[in-house]
Design a protein around this motif. Structure first.
Motif, short mmCIF file in Angstrom:
data_model
loop_
_atom_site.label_atom_id
_atom_site.label_comp_id
_atom_site.label_asym_id
_atom_site.label_seq_id
_atom_site.Cartn_x
_atom_site.Cartn_y
_atom_site.Cartn_z
N ILE A 75 0.84 -1.20 0.00
CA ILE A 75 0.00 0.00 0.00
C ILE A 75 0.88 1.24 0.00
O ILE A 75 0.56 2.24 -0.65
N GLY A 76 2.01 1.17 0.66
CA GLY A 76 2.91 2.31 0.74
C GLY A 76 3.53 2.67 -0.59
O GLY A 76 4.00 3.80 -0.77
N ILE A 77 3.52 1.76 -1.54
CA ILE A 77 4.10 2.05 -2.85
C ILE A 77 3.32 3.16 -3.54
O ILE A 77 3.87 3.92 -4.33
N LEU A 78 2.04 3.28 -3.25
CA LEU A 78 1.25 4.36 -3.84
C LEU A 78 1.76 5.73 -3.41
O LEU A 78 1.59 6.71 -4.13
N PHE A 79 2.38 5.78 -2.24
CA PHE A 79 2.88 7.04 -1.73
C PHE A 79 4.37 7.23 -1.96
O PHE A 79 4.84 8.36 -2.07
N THR A 80 5.12 6.14 -2.04
CA THR A 80 6.57 6.27 -2.18
C THR A 80 7.07 6.16 -3.61
O THR A 80 8.14 6.66 -3.93
N PHE A 81 6.32 5.54 -4.50
CA PHE A 81 6.76 5.43 -5.89
C PHE A 81 6.82 6.78 -6.58
O PHE A 81 7.76 7.05 -7.33
N PRO A 82 5.87 7.68 -6.33
CA PRO A 82 6.02 9.04 -6.89
C PRO A 82 7.26 9.76 -6.36
O PRO A 82 7.77 10.65 -7.02
N PHE A 83 7.74 9.35 -5.21
CA PHE A 83 8.98 9.91 -4.67
C PHE A 83 10.14 9.66 -5.63
O PHE A 83 11.00 10.53 -5.82
N TRP A 84 10.20 8.48 -6.24
CA TRP A 84 11.26 8.16 -7.19
C TRP A 84 11.20 9.09 -8.40
O TRP A 84 12.21 9.60 -8.85
N TYR A 85 10.00 9.32 -8.91
CA TYR A 85 9.87 10.19 -10.07
C TYR A 85 10.17 11.64 -9.72
O TYR A 85 10.70 12.38 -10.54
N SER A 86 9.83 12.06 -8.52
CA SER A 86 10.19 13.42 -8.11
C SER A 86 11.70 13.55 -7.95
O SER A 86 12.28 14.60 -8.25
N PHE A 87 12.37 12.47 -7.52
CA PHE A 87 13.83 12.47 -7.45
C PHE A 87 14.43 12.64 -8.84
O PHE A 87 15.34 13.44 -9.05
N LEU A 88 13.90 11.90 -9.82
CA LEU A 88 14.40 12.01 -11.19
C LEU A 88 14.17 13.41 -11.76
O LEU A 88 15.05 14.00 -12.39
N TYR A 89 12.97 13.96 -11.54
CA TYR A 89 12.66 15.28 -12.06
C TYR A 89 13.54 16.35 -11.41
O TYR A 89 14.05 17.23 -12.10
N THR A 90 13.72 16.27 -10.10
CA THR A 90 14.55 17.26 -9.41
C THR A 90 15.99 17.18 -9.86
O THR A 90 16.65 18.20 -10.06
N THR A 91 16.50 15.97 -10.05
CA THR A 91 17.86 15.80 -10.55
C THR A 91 18.00 16.39 -11.94
O THR A 91 18.95 17.12 -12.23
N TYR A 92 17.04 16.10 -12.81
CA TYR A 92 17.08 16.63 -14.17
C TYR A 92 16.99 18.16 -14.16
O TYR A 92 17.74 18.83 -14.85
N ASN A 93 16.08 18.69 -13.37
CA ASN A 93 15.88 20.14 -13.33
C ASN A 93 17.08 20.86 -12.72
O ASN A 93 17.34 22.01 -13.06
#
Length: 89
Positions: free
Chosen positions: A52-70
């Motif tokens: 159930i926690g993956i629904l909340f933590t998986f977007p964390f990975w994509y925000s990490f990628l976006y922040t790194t790219y930005n």
């Protein structure tokens, strides 16, 4: 690591984005590896919570990628409010 944001925001082709991603990541690979490990641990902790926690933590990975790219290649976005009163030549 940055291939997906390069395809979406950089409008690159798949092979080009992989080559550019390797070049960008190789400049600061140790820092990015540490950040990726911390992010992966955080996402795995979400999986342990009965998936159930993956629904909340998986977007964390994509925000990490976006922040790194930005951070490496800033995305220039002009808001409509800033465009008011600006004269195009």
């Amino acid at each position: 690591m940055l291939a997906v944001p390069l395809i979406i925001y950089g409008e690159q082709k798949a092979i080009d984005s992989l080559v550019i991603s390797i070049k960008l990541v190789s400049k600061q690979w140790l820092i990015l590896l540490g950040l990726a490990i911390v992010s992966i641990i955080f996402v795995c902790l979400g999986l342990i919570g009965l998936c159930i926690g993956i629904l909340f933590t998986f977007p964390f990975w994509y925000s990490f990628l976006y922040t790194t790219y930005n951070t490496i290649l800033p995305i220039e976005v002009a808001s409509e409010i800033e465009e008011i009163g600006r004269v195009e030549e």
